[in-house]
Write a protein that holds these residues in place. Structure first.
Motif, short mmCIF file in Angstrom:
data_model
loop_
_atom_site.label_atom_id
_atom_site.label_comp_id
_atom_site.label_asym_id
_atom_site.label_seq_id
_atom_site.Cartn_x
_atom_site.Cartn_y
_atom_site.Cartn_z
N ALA A 5 -30.18 27.73 26.71
CA ALA A 5 -31.37 27.42 27.16
C ALA A 5 -32.02 28.58 28.28
O ALA A 5 -31.28 29.31 28.81
CB ALA A 5 -31.11 26.26 28.25
N ILE A 6 -33.45 29.08 27.69
CA ILE A 6 -33.81 30.02 28.54
C ILE A 6 -35.07 29.61 29.39
O ILE A 6 -35.96 29.08 28.90
CB ILE A 6 -34.51 31.17 27.31
CG1 ILE A 6 -33.13 31.50 26.48
CG2 ILE A 6 -35.01 32.46 28.00
CD1 ILE A 6 -33.41 32.30 24.96
N ILE A 7 -34.80 30.02 30.46
CA ILE A 7 -36.17 29.65 31.53
C ILE A 7 -37.01 30.77 31.73
O ILE A 7 -36.58 31.98 31.94
CB ILE A 7 -35.48 29.37 32.96
CG1 ILE A 7 -34.33 28.38 32.88
CG2 ILE A 7 -36.59 28.88 33.92
CD1 ILE A 7 -34.55 26.88 32.24
N GLY A 8 -38.05 30.70 31.22
CA GLY A 8 -39.18 31.43 31.17
C GLY A 8 -39.44 32.24 29.79
O GLY A 8 -38.69 32.64 28.86
N GLY A 157 -31.63 33.00 33.07
CA GLY A 157 -33.03 32.85 33.90
C GLY A 157 -33.76 34.08 33.53
O GLY A 157 -33.40 35.38 33.85
N ALA A 158 -34.72 34.01 32.98
CA ALA A 158 -35.58 35.08 32.51
C ALA A 158 -36.98 34.86 32.92
O ALA A 158 -37.97 34.88 32.44
CB ALA A 158 -35.65 35.33 30.83
N ASP A 159 -36.95 34.27 34.31
CA ASP A 159 -38.29 33.77 34.85
C ASP A 159 -38.86 34.56 35.91
O ASP A 159 -39.42 34.01 36.89
CB ASP A 159 -37.91 32.37 35.33
CG ASP A 159 -36.61 32.16 36.28
OD1 ASP A 159 -35.84 33.20 36.26
OD2 ASP A 159 -36.67 31.25 37.00
N GLY A 160 -38.63 36.01 35.78
CA GLY A 160 -39.50 36.80 36.62
C GLY A 160 -39.06 37.04 38.15
O GLY A 160 -37.96 36.64 38.40
N GLN A 162 -39.91 36.10 40.88
CA GLN A 162 -39.79 34.96 41.72
C GLN A 162 -38.76 33.96 41.29
O GLN A 162 -39.11 32.94 41.10
CB GLN A 162 -41.00 34.50 42.02
CG GLN A 162 -42.09 35.41 42.65
CD GLN A 162 -41.70 35.91 43.94
OE1 GLN A 162 -40.96 35.41 44.77
NE2 GLN A 162 -42.11 37.23 44.36
N SER A 163 -37.81 34.52 40.38
CA SER A 163 -37.01 33.50 39.76
C SER A 163 -36.47 32.56 40.45
O SER A 163 -35.74 32.66 41.20
CB SER A 163 -35.63 34.50 39.39
OG SER A 163 -34.91 33.55 38.45
N ALA A 164 -36.66 31.25 39.82
CA ALA A 164 -36.28 29.92 40.56
C ALA A 164 -34.67 29.75 40.13
O ALA A 164 -33.94 29.22 41.08
CB ALA A 164 -36.73 28.92 39.88
N VAL A 165 -34.16 30.36 38.94
CA VAL A 165 -32.70 30.33 38.79
C VAL A 165 -31.94 31.16 39.58
O VAL A 165 -31.07 30.72 40.06
CB VAL A 165 -32.70 30.67 37.20
CG1 VAL A 165 -31.20 30.73 36.57
CG2 VAL A 165 -33.48 29.91 36.18
N ARG A 166 -32.61 32.37 40.06
CA ARG A 166 -31.71 33.28 40.91
C ARG A 166 -31.65 32.60 42.22
O ARG A 166 -30.65 32.54 42.80
CB ARG A 166 -32.49 34.43 41.08
CG ARG A 166 -31.76 35.77 41.89
CD ARG A 166 -32.35 36.89 41.91
NE ARG A 166 -33.70 36.91 42.90
CZ ARG A 166 -34.78 37.06 42.30
NH1 ARG A 166 -35.08 37.47 41.07
NH2 ARG A 166 -36.04 36.91 43.12
N ALA A 167 -32.80 32.02 42.65
CA ALA A 167 -32.75 31.26 43.99
C ALA A 167 -31.71 30.02 43.74
O ALA A 167 -31.15 30.15 44.86
CB ALA A 167 -34.18 30.75 44.32
N GLU A 168 -31.76 29.34 42.66
CA GLU A 168 -30.73 28.23 42.71
C GLU A 168 -29.38 28.72 42.74
O GLU A 168 -28.42 28.25 43.54
CB GLU A 168 -31.06 27.60 41.46
CG GLU A 168 -29.87 26.38 41.13
CD GLU A 168 -30.22 25.04 42.07
OE1 GLU A 168 -29.40 24.24 41.81
OE2 GLU A 168 -31.12 25.05 42.94
N LEU A 169 -28.93 29.89 42.43
CA LEU A 169 -27.59 30.35 42.21
C LEU A 169 -27.38 31.11 43.27
O LEU A 169 -26.25 31.34 43.86
CB LEU A 169 -27.41 31.55 40.99
CG LEU A 169 -27.96 31.00 39.72
CD1 LEU A 169 -27.63 32.24 38.77
CD2 LEU A 169 -26.57 30.08 39.44
N GLY A 170 -28.35 31.33 44.48
CA GLY A 170 -28.09 31.91 45.79
C GLY A 170 -27.80 33.37 45.72
O GLY A 170 -26.90 34.08 46.37
N VAL A 171 -28.18 34.05 44.57
CA VAL A 171 -28.05 35.69 44.49
C VAL A 171 -29.00 36.33 45.15
O VAL A 171 -30.36 36.23 45.14
CB VAL A 171 -28.07 35.84 43.06
CG1 VAL A 171 -27.82 37.57 42.64
CG2 VAL A 171 -27.07 35.05 42.02
#
Length: 374
Positions: A5-8, A157-160, A162-171
């Motif tokens: 599953a790819i976000i973005g 997470g390929a969502d740029g 302002q990545s929501a995936v990165r934020a969710e992971l807390g990275v």
């Protein structure tokens, strides 16, 4: 359950989806927007990115729709002071291909649709990760019907930036914004260089110019201290370069700031960050999208070969990708520094440095390879 599953649904996410689908994977791309924006910041496809897109089955379309940039010119005070010829580059693509990002996205969408008509889900926004197991990762997306719970073997997470995936992971996203700001616009071609980029190295700051398909040309001007984002770009171009562009015929205009940042980690279990979600590179030099596409090709190969979460192959991929991002960031920073305003009395010395570097074959070829990521 999907394999990935790819976000973005930008070039990097779509590129990864196509490469995986070609290897028999079931993929789903979740894109929060509908349609394709005609506003394209990225336009340059360096040779390695062209190779990735050729692997994705788009070689013929790129050749038909893109414009080959075969050399770069350095100009100052109306005089050519340097030239960079890409003919010496190794491989099948001795040029940078100019193709607006929205056209690249359209080609990748069409290719993915041919492989799997249901792979792209528009109007679906990533909400959060529910959990992971040894075989799958569970997450939710929001859409017209409300929240949708789904799972896949891998979540990318390929969502740029302002990545929501990165934020969710807390990275953490380490780096900083830079002081350089630029104003750019696309206008009908008025130069005599249909296959050349031109860098106007002036005391007030650099102006860059690139040919585009359909008889257009992009102009990018560094804004001086205190210059507003709504500055008169055609007048700025005329003042610094002597060239006139038709303000009424402008097809795209944008002001952008610059930054260099990298994620502290690109992966957490079965979640992987890719492209701008993993590394933000200043647009000057045009290497951000290309770095993302290169990463997509590497990741596709690793996943298809059976890489496991936390395994050595993926750790090596992460180290290699973040190192490349760091190097690209340093190149972009150097490019920006060379294009900043200088005192008029220093301009001849800077021009002499450019001329000497371009006239040395070893230096010339090294700069050409560095600029084109070859």
């Amino acid at each position: 359950m999907d394999d990935a599953a790819i976000i973005g649904g930008g070039p990097v996410g779509l590129g990864l989806a196509v490469l995986l689908a070609q290897q028999g994977w079931t993929v789903r791309v979740f894109e929060r927007r509908h349609g394709i924006s005609g506003h394209s910041r990225a336009i340059g496809l360096h040779p390695p990115a062209q190779q990735v897109l050729a692997r994705a089955g788009l070689a013929a379309q790129l050749a038909e729709q893109g414009t080959a940039i075969r050399r770069g010119l350095g100009i100052s005070n109306g005089r050519q002071i340097a030239a960079l010829d890409f003919a010496s580059l190794p491989g099948p693509y001795p040029y940078v291909l100019a193709l607006p990002e929205h056209q690249t996205v359209a080609l990748l969408r069409e290719r993915l649709r041919a492989l799997d008509p249901l792979a792209l889900s528009e109007g679906r926004e990533f909400q959060g990760i529910e959990g992971q197991s040894a075989e799958a990762i569970r997450f939710t997306v929001a859409g017209p019907g409300g929240l949708q719970a789904t799972e896949a073997s891998w979540l990318i997470g390929a969502d740029g930036v302002q990545s929501a995936v990165r934020a969710e992971l807390g990275v953490a996203f380490h780096g900083r914004g830079l002081p350089d700001r630029y104003l750019m616009g696309d206008f009908p071609e008025t130069t005599v260089w249909p296959h050349s980029a031109a860098l106007f190295i002036e005391a007030q700051g650099i102006v860059e110019s690139f040919p585009l398909p359909h008889g257009l040309r992009r102009w990018v001007a560094r804004l001086g201290h205190g210059q507003p984002p709504d500055a008169d770009l055609p007048e700025l171009i005329r003042e610094r370069t002597g060239y006139r562009v038709d303000a009424e015929a402008c097809t795209m205009r944008s002001c952008f700031s610059t930054a260099n940042r990298r994620a502290a980690s690109m992966m957490q279990g079965r979640a992987v960050l890719l492209g701008d979600a993993a590394h933000q590179i200043s647009p000057i030099g045009g290497q951000g999208m290309c770095l993302g596409l290169i990463g997509a090709a590497r990741l596709a190969d690793l996943l298809a070969s059976g890489a496991v979460p936390g395994g050595g192959q993926l750790l090596q991929f992460q180290a290699r990708q973040l190192k490349a991002a760091r190097q690209a960031g340093l190149k972009a920073h150097l490019n920006m520094a060379l294009g900043r305003p200088v005192a008029p009395w220093l301009l001849p010395a800077r021009n002499l440095l450019f001329s000497a570097a371009a006239s040395n074959r070893t230096v010339h070829d090294a700069v050409a390879r560095s600029f084109t990521m070859t």
